[in-house]
Structure formats: structure tokens, C-alpha cells
Motif scaffolding. Structure first.
Motif, mmCIF file in Angstrom:
data_model
loop_
_atom_site.group_PDB
_atom_site.id
_atom_site.type_symbol
_atom_site.label_atom_id
_atom_site.label_comp_id
_atom_site.label_asym_id
_atom_site.label_seq_id
_atom_site.Cartn_x
_atom_site.Cartn_y
_atom_site.Cartn_z
ATOM 1 N N ASN A 2 0.861 -1.189 0.000
ATOM 2 C CA ASN A 2 0.000 0.000 0.000
ATOM 3 C C ASN A 2 0.894 1.234 0.000
ATOM 4 O O ASN A 2 1.554 1.540 0.989
ATOM 5 C CB ASN A 2 -0.912 0.002 1.225
ATOM 6 C CG ASN A 2 -1.848 1.190 1.245
ATOM 7 O OD1 ASN A 2 -1.871 1.995 0.309
ATOM 8 N ND2 ASN A 2 -2.628 1.316 2.303
ATOM 9 N N HIS A 3 0.907 1.943 -1.132
ATOM 10 C CA HIS A 3 1.726 3.156 -1.259
ATOM 11 C C HIS A 3 0.973 4.421 -0.855
ATOM 12 O O HIS A 3 1.489 5.525 -1.037
ATOM 13 C CB HIS A 3 2.217 3.285 -2.704
ATOM 14 C CG HIS A 3 3.092 2.146 -3.151
ATOM 15 N ND1 HIS A 3 4.362 1.939 -2.662
ATOM 16 C CD2 HIS A 3 2.859 1.126 -4.026
ATOM 17 C CE1 HIS A 3 4.890 0.856 -3.230
ATOM 18 N NE2 HIS A 3 4.004 0.340 -4.055
ATOM 19 N N GLY A 4 -0.245 4.251 -0.312
ATOM 20 C CA GLY A 4 -1.000 5.416 0.138
ATOM 21 C C GLY A 4 -1.905 5.998 -0.937
ATOM 22 O O GLY A 4 -2.013 5.451 -2.032
ATOM 23 N N THR B 238 -5.545 4.056 3.976
ATOM 24 C CA THR B 238 -5.580 2.619 4.246
ATOM 25 C C THR B 238 -6.339 1.889 3.147
ATOM 26 O O THR B 238 -7.357 2.361 2.647
ATOM 27 C CB THR B 238 -6.256 2.354 5.603
ATOM 28 O OG1 THR B 238 -5.474 2.962 6.633
ATOM 29 C CG2 THR B 238 -6.381 0.866 5.875
ATOM 30 N N VAL C 216 -0.909 2.246 5.246
ATOM 31 C CA VAL C 216 0.053 2.868 4.342
ATOM 32 C C VAL C 216 1.460 2.361 4.669
ATOM 33 O O VAL C 216 1.889 2.371 5.829
ATOM 34 C CB VAL C 216 -0.008 4.403 4.455
ATOM 35 C CG1 VAL C 216 1.066 5.041 3.566
ATOM 36 C CG2 VAL C 216 -1.375 4.916 4.055
#
Length: 222
Positions: free
Chosen positions: A25-27, A30, A78
Motif C-alpha cells: 500500500n503506497h498510500g 488505508t 500505508v
């Protein structure tokens, strides 16, 4: 979300090939969940015996091939990642293994460029032809020369190439095989051999060999 697929770039035929799929997860927020799909195309000769022990993953059962693995990935904060492992048995058919994994999240993704990952693994195949001169000896002290032609029969470049030859008692001491190089370039495709080289070793016949009536030895290339 993004996905990266990794595995050995070069593999030995007949061994198991293990892939790791990493979902990150790169943002900016969430991820509440996502679905990973990995399609294994072609036939049983390319992708036999595909398995995974990663929780949340399963394979389609309606059609044998192409096989599709689907994985349900839970929530990721994230910067958090989730890894999936899948293993396939390989056969000696000198074929590249190419397949693509994708990820799709519950939330809208602002960067779709990293939502798929394709990986190619190339088989390594080596061939060895051994010859000896002379083929008959009659007394101790005679010199026997062994020649070993090593050929890269795959597309992948082979590194740390070596030849080992084991003598069967009473023959001895062990042979010292000399090769001109340790790297062999690959061919242009599975139907064309790559680079070859000739390695050599010399053996001095002993009285024990003469009494035994033969000199037995076995060579392998790695």
C-alpha cells in the motif's frame, strides 16, 4: 496499491520454481482490501503442479489451463505489504516461463501503472560430451587425455561453469579438469545452442589400472 512479482531469473530444469508476489500500500490512505490474480497460461507442459499455501488464495477448477490463482488480501495500512508465494514444477522442455500478476483494491487507485507485474524465468540447460585418447593402454606410466565439450543449450548465460570427473578405484589420484573459462553465453532461442568450450584433463596409468584391466570414471558439468 502496487504489486511486484519476483523469482529466480534462471532456473534448473526439473526443479520447482517459486514466485513471490508482494502487494504494498503506497498510500495515501488505508486499503480495506484487494484482490490479486495471477494467470498461468499455455499447457500443463509449461505450468504443471501449481501450488500455494498462502491463506486466502485459491485456483480455478473449471478448466485445467490456463490456471488462474485468486488471492483475497486483507486491510493494509500505508507502507504495509503482504506476500504471496506460489510454486510450479518445471519440466525439461527448455521453455521460458512468463506470467503476469495483477492487484485491484477496494478503493480508487490514483496510480494504475504499478497494478501489474510480469516476470520471465529462463531455463538453464548444459550438455557434456566426453572423449578419451588413447582408448587402449597397456602399461603403467602411459598418458591418457580426456576431453570434455561443454555446451550451453539454453538462452540463459551460464556462470561458474565447471567439470568434475570422479575416478572409480583402483584408479587415482583424482583428475584435475582444466577449462578455458567459467561463463558460457546463451543461444538466441530454445532451438539454438549457445556457447561451447572444451575442457581437458590428463591421467597417468598406474600398475593397479593395468591389473584391473580398465579405468572407469564419470564426468558431470555444472
Amino acid at each position: 496499491l502496487g504489486i511486484v512479482k519476483s523469482a529466480p531469473r534462471v532456473y534448473a530444469e526439473g526443479t520447482k520454481l517459486t514466485y513471490t508476489l508482494t502487494v504494498t500500500n503506497h498510500g495515501p490512505g488505508t486499503s480495506t482490501g484487494s484482490v490479486v490474480e495471477d494467470l498461468f497460461p499455455n499447457t500443463v507442459w509449461t505450468w504443471p503442479d501449481i501450488t500455494t499455501t498462502t491463506p486466502g488464495c485459491s485456483f480455478n477448477t473449471t478448466d485445467p489451463y490456463p490456471r488462474k490463482m485468486t488471492c483475497l488480501v486483507g486491510a493494509l495500512a500505508v507502507g504495509e505489504s503482504w506476500e504471496i508465494e506460489v510454486t510450479a514444477q518445471t519440466y525439461s522442455n527448455n521453455l521460458d516461463r512468463v506470467n503476469t500478476a495483477t492487484v485491484a483494491g477496494n478503493e480508487q487507485d490514483t496510480n494504475l501503472a504499478n497494478n501489474s507485474s510480469t516476470f520471465t524465468s529462463t531455463p538453464a540447460r548444459i550438455n557434456l560430451v566426453k572423449s578419451v585418447s588413447p582408448t587402449t593402454v597397456t602399461k603403467a606410466g602411459q598418458q591418457v587425455t580426456y576431453s570434455f565439450v561443454v555446451t550451453n543449450q539454453s538462452k540463459a548465460a551460464l556462470k561458474d561453469v565447471a567439470v568434475h570427473d570422479t575416478l572409480t578405484a583402483p584408479a587415482g589420484p583424482a583428475l584435475n579438469v582444466n577449462c578455458p573459462k567459467t561463463t558460457l553465453a546463451g543461444g538466441t532461442d530454445p532451438n539454438n545452442d549457445g556457447e561451447s568450450m572444451t575442457c581437458t584433463a590428463t591421467y597417468t596409468v598406474t600398475s593397479a589400472d593395468v591389473e584391473n584391466g580398465r579405468i572407469d570414471n564419470t564426468a558431470t558439468a555444472t
